[in-house]
Design a protein around this motif. Structure first.
Motif, short mmCIF file in Angstrom:
data_model
loop_
_atom_site.label_atom_id
_atom_site.label_comp_id
_atom_site.label_asym_id
_atom_site.label_seq_id
_atom_site.Cartn_x
_atom_site.Cartn_y
_atom_site.Cartn_z
N MET A 1 0.76 -1.20 0.01
CA MET A 1 0.07 -0.05 0.01
C MET A 1 0.54 1.16 -0.04
SD MET A 1 -2.51 1.70 2.92
CE MET A 1 -3.58 0.03 2.81
N LEU A 2 0.61 2.18 -0.63
CA LEU A 2 1.34 3.49 -0.84
C LEU A 2 0.56 4.24 0.11
CD1 LEU A 2 3.48 5.57 -2.15
CD2 LEU A 2 1.47 5.81 -3.88
N VAL A 3 1.35 4.93 0.89
CA VAL A 3 0.87 6.12 1.90
C VAL A 3 1.34 7.33 1.58
CG1 VAL A 3 0.70 6.68 4.43
CG2 VAL A 3 0.48 3.99 3.58
N LEU A 4 0.41 8.50 1.40
CA LEU A 4 0.94 9.61 1.14
C LEU A 4 0.38 10.84 2.20
CD1 LEU A 4 0.05 9.61 -2.80
CD2 LEU A 4 2.29 9.55 -1.78
#
Length: 77
Positions: A1-4
């Motif tokens: 999962m990409l967290v921004l």
């Protein structure tokens, strides 16, 4: 999962055709704006899960009803 991390007014772009914009942050709630082609469905996850569960239950109820009607026809013959 990409967290921004994003601030109000900032956005992320997915696949050049979907934009997610942070509109507002109030306490623990974040308001997002989503621009996507009409051909791409966008749903809140909890509603999608509820719809899937209701559809599954309706399919089970229909299967029971169809089986019951078939059994009724067999017993009448």
């Amino acid at each position: 999962m990409l967290v921004l991390a994003r601030k109000i007014g900032q956005s992320i772009v997915i696949n050049d055709n979907i934009e997610i914009l942070v509109i507002e942050v109030r306490g623990d709630q974040v308001r997002l704006g989503i621009e996507a082609p009409k051909s791409i469905p966008v749903h809140r996850k909890e509603l999608l899960e509820q719809i899937r569960a209701e559809n599954l239950q309706a399919a089970k109820d229909t299967d029971i009803e169809v089986a019951s009607q078939a059994l009724e026809k067999l017993t009448k013959e």
